[in-house]
Design a protein around this motif. Structure first.
Motif, PDB file in Angstrom:
ATOM      1  N   GLY A 229       0.843  -1.169  -0.237  1.00 57.45           N
ATOM      2  CA  GLY A 229       0.062  -0.145   0.006  1.00 57.45           C
ATOM      3  C   GLY A 229       0.775   1.226  -0.093  1.00 57.45           C
ATOM      4  O   GLY A 229       0.321   2.422  -0.269  1.00 57.45           O
ATOM      5  N   CYS A 230       2.153   1.016   0.231  1.00 55.41           N
ATOM      6  CA  CYS A 230       2.962   2.404   0.288  1.00 55.41           C
ATOM      7  C   CYS A 230       4.023   2.355  -0.919  1.00 55.41           C
ATOM      8  O   CYS A 230       4.799   3.396  -0.921  1.00 55.41           O
ATOM      9  CB  CYS A 230       3.693   2.348   1.692  1.00 55.41           C
ATOM     10  N   LEU A 231       3.921   1.556  -1.670  1.00 54.35           N
ATOM     11  CA  LEU A 231       4.384   1.595  -3.056  1.00 54.35           C
ATOM     12  C   LEU A 231       3.811   2.865  -3.942  1.00 54.35           C
ATOM     13  O   LEU A 231       2.731   2.981  -3.675  1.00 54.35           O
ATOM     14  CB  LEU A 231       4.352   0.179  -3.818  1.00 54.35           C
ATOM     15  N   ARG A 235      -0.050   3.977  -3.775  1.00 52.16           N
ATOM     16  CA  ARG A 235      -0.437   5.412  -3.520  1.00 52.16           C
ATOM     17  C   ARG A 235      -1.351   6.161  -4.484  1.00 52.16           C
ATOM     18  O   ARG A 235      -2.292   6.900  -4.114  1.00 52.16           O
ATOM     19  CB  ARG A 235       0.951   6.126  -3.158  1.00 52.16           C
ATOM     20  N   THR A 236      -0.735   6.182  -5.879  1.00 53.58           N
ATOM     21  CA  THR A 236      -1.707   6.739  -6.859  1.00 53.58           C
ATOM     22  C   THR A 236      -3.001   5.966  -7.129  1.00 53.58           C
ATOM     23  O   THR A 236      -4.208   6.844  -7.213  1.00 53.58           O
ATOM     24  CB  THR A 236      -0.757   6.547  -7.924  1.00 53.58           C
ATOM     25  N   ARG A 243      -2.572  10.672  -1.798  1.00 53.76           N
ATOM     26  CA  ARG A 243      -1.687   9.765  -2.043  1.00 53.76           C
ATOM     27  C   ARG A 243      -1.002   9.261  -0.756  1.00 53.76           C
ATOM     28  O   ARG A 243       0.289   8.867  -0.488  1.00 53.76           O
ATOM     29  CB  ARG A 243      -0.546  10.190  -2.976  1.00 53.76           C
ATOM     30  N   ASP A 244      -2.066   8.910   0.226  1.00 54.45           N
ATOM     31  CA  ASP A 244      -1.518   8.260   1.400  1.00 54.45           C
ATOM     32  C   ASP A 244      -1.396   6.689   1.230  1.00 54.45           C
ATOM     33  O   ASP A 244      -1.664   6.187   0.044  1.00 54.45           O
ATOM     34  CB  ASP A 244      -2.833   8.271   2.565  1.00 54.45           C
ATOM     35  N   CYS A 245      -0.867   6.109   1.929  1.00 57.76           N
ATOM     36  CA  CYS A 245      -0.489   4.659   2.020  1.00 57.76           C
ATOM     37  C   CYS A 245      -1.835   3.834   1.759  1.00 57.76           C
ATOM     38  O   CYS A 245      -2.835   4.255   2.835  1.00 57.76           O
ATOM     39  CB  CYS A 245       0.302   4.050   3.027  1.00 57.76           C
ATOM     40  N   ASP A 246      -2.152   2.980   1.037  1.00 56.07           N
ATOM     41  CA  ASP A 246      -3.321   2.149   0.872  1.00 56.07           C
ATOM     42  C   ASP A 246      -3.305   1.065   2.054  1.00 56.07           C
ATOM     43  O   ASP A 246      -2.712  -0.151   1.836  1.00 56.07           O
ATOM     44  CB  ASP A 246      -3.541   1.521  -0.433  1.00 56.07           C
ATOM     45  N   GLN A 247      -4.289   1.235   2.995  1.00 56.84           N
ATOM     46  CA  GLN A 247      -4.132   0.358   4.208  1.00 56.84           C
ATOM     47  C   GLN A 247      -4.484  -1.037   3.846  1.00 56.84           C
ATOM     48  O   GLN A 247      -4.416  -1.945   4.623  1.00 56.84           O
ATOM     49  CB  GLN A 247      -4.942   1.025   5.463  1.00 56.84           C
ATOM     50  N   ASP A 248      -5.730  -0.962   2.906  1.00 59.46           N
ATOM     51  CA  ASP A 248      -5.880  -2.321   2.699  1.00 59.46           C
ATOM     52  C   ASP A 248      -5.006  -3.249   1.878  1.00 59.46           C
ATOM     53  O   ASP A 248      -5.047  -4.498   2.292  1.00 59.46           O
ATOM     54  CB  ASP A 248      -7.342  -2.198   1.518  1.00 59.46           C
ATOM     55  N   TYR A 249      -4.179  -2.583   1.256  1.00 58.48           N
ATOM     56  CA  TYR A 249      -2.991  -3.374   0.564  1.00 58.48           C
ATOM     57  C   TYR A 249      -2.093  -3.795   1.635  1.00 58.48           C
ATOM     58  O   TYR A 249      -1.439  -4.656   1.709  1.00 58.48           O
ATOM     59  CB  TYR A 249      -2.422  -2.724  -0.511  1.00 58.48           C
ATOM     60  N   ASN A 250      -1.889  -2.676   2.524  1.00 57.05           N
ATOM     61  CA  ASN A 250      -0.897  -3.189   3.409  1.00 57.05           C
ATOM     62  C   ASN A 250      -1.324  -4.219   4.528  1.00 57.05           C
ATOM     63  O   ASN A 250      -0.537  -5.061   4.966  1.00 57.05           O
ATOM     64  CB  ASN A 250      -0.589  -1.597   4.417  1.00 57.05           C
TER      65      ASN A 250
END
Length: 359
Positions: A229-231, A235-236, A243-250
């Motif tokens: 989620g932070c790549l 973010r995009t 463009r925060d980190c996507d917490q679902d992916y994290n």
């Protein structure tokens, strides 16, 4: 046993001193390193050029990839310079005659000397789930094992069966996979929910480790997946206007890593005389993202190539993308892969935390 202990003391001392001073990996380690070869499996984080020889769009054998590699040559490595296998191999192999960079197993120019000191079977786009590899025309993990079988036969022709068994049993086996499995689940592209899908991938991973053991591997280092989620790309795509980190992916990354680590812990006692060691890539990379100044980075939310927001592979090329003025200030090379400088710092963490557990 005494030799291993002596090496461990020197090893930790050199890593700790250098890391405290520079935050980067040291140039060399003691010549008493005990891995005769480095044998690598996985995806684009560990591919040293195998996809150059496959019919796949997952290639990067063109500029500006490789801009910081020897001579600025694009070799098919997914970054601006050396990648995980190269950096680990050069640090662990000082004085043993191993090549400074780890060659791709599919390279037709490999010599007998190259084979004796290890190769990478990794293929960008592959995953533990064979469907993931098939959908990207990558060399699957099962396919990589078949290449290992061919490799072992070549070693026997070079040095005989006894020498081959000795090389395989003492070599460091590096497994870097999952970076295509987890995002597919988190994106909802599959018919399974994240919980059940990650469990199915772990089953494939467990089977892979067991097969490695049957081929003679006894020291296996497994790298977890990063905080997807932070790549920059995610973010995009999923981080909103800020463009925060996507917490679902994290969260999917953390779930997978937790299951992977637990699987290795439970599997290890069942494989006689084998050491299965897990490296926490997630938190190691997250530390760089959250504390960039400590490591000398200025930009962590976009890649160096082009806008840095989404470019990777074919979108990162000499015709459509500009290059940032100072690559060393960027944590990411493209929108998916860390820069060589970031990889060096991550490898120093891996060597400090994980490799001593394999001795």
């Amino acid at each position: 046993m005494k030799q291993n202990s002596r090496f461990l003391i020197l090893f930790l001392s050199s890593i700790n001193v250098f890391f405290k001073i520079t935050g980067a990996a040291p140039a060399s380690l003691p010549s008493s390193a005990i891995f005769p070869a480095l044998i690598v499996f996985g995806d684009s984080y560990a591919d040293t050029g195998n996809n150059n020889y496959l019919n796949t769009i997952a290639k990067c054998n063109f500029p500006p990839y490789g801009i910081n590699f020897e001579g600025g040559i694009p070799t098919g490595r997914f970054g601006d310079g050396e990648v995980f296998p190269d950096l680990i191999g050069s640090l662990l192999s000082e004085g043993l005659g191993i090549k400074r960079t780890i060659p791709a197993s599919l390279d037709p120019t490999l010599t007998s000397k190259d084979l004796l000191t290890g190769v990478s079977f990794a293929s960008g786009g592959s995953g533990f789930n064979p469907w993931i590899s098939q959908s990207r025309s990558a060399l699957s993990m099962e396919g990589q094992l078949k290449k290992l079988e061919e490799y072992i036969e070549k070693l026997k022709k070079i040095g005989g069966e006894e020498t081959t068994d000795d090389i395989i049993s003492k070599s460091l086996f590096l497994v870097v996979s999952g970076s295509n499995d987890v995002p597919s689940a988190a994106a909802g592209n599959l018919q399974y929910d994240v919980e059940s899908y990650t469990s199915s991938v772990i089953k494939f991973a467990s089977d892979f480790m067991k097969k490695l053991y049957r081929y003679g591997a006894r020291r296996i280092l497994v790298v977890g997946v990063p905080p997807f989620g932070c790549l920059p790309s995610q973010r995009t795509l999923g981080g909103g206007l800020q463009r925060d980190c996507d917490q679902d992916y994290n969260n999917a990354s953390k779930l997978f890593n937790s299951k992977l680590s637990s699987m290795l812990d439970s599997l290890s006692p069942t494989l006689q005389d084998t050491k299965l060691v897990y490296f926490d890539y997630y938190n190691s990379l997250l530390e760089l993202i959250q504390s960039p100044q400590r490591y000398g980075f200025e930009v962590v939310d976009r890649g160096c190539c082009g806008t840095g927001l989404i470019e990777t592979l074919l979108l990162c090329n000499r015709y459509t993308s500009s290059i940032c003025p100072n690559i060393s200030a960027y944590l990411f090379w493209d929108a998916y892969h860390p820069s060589e400088r970031a990889n060096r710092i991550l490898i120093s963490k891996l060597l400090e935390k994980s490799v001593p557990m394999l001795l």
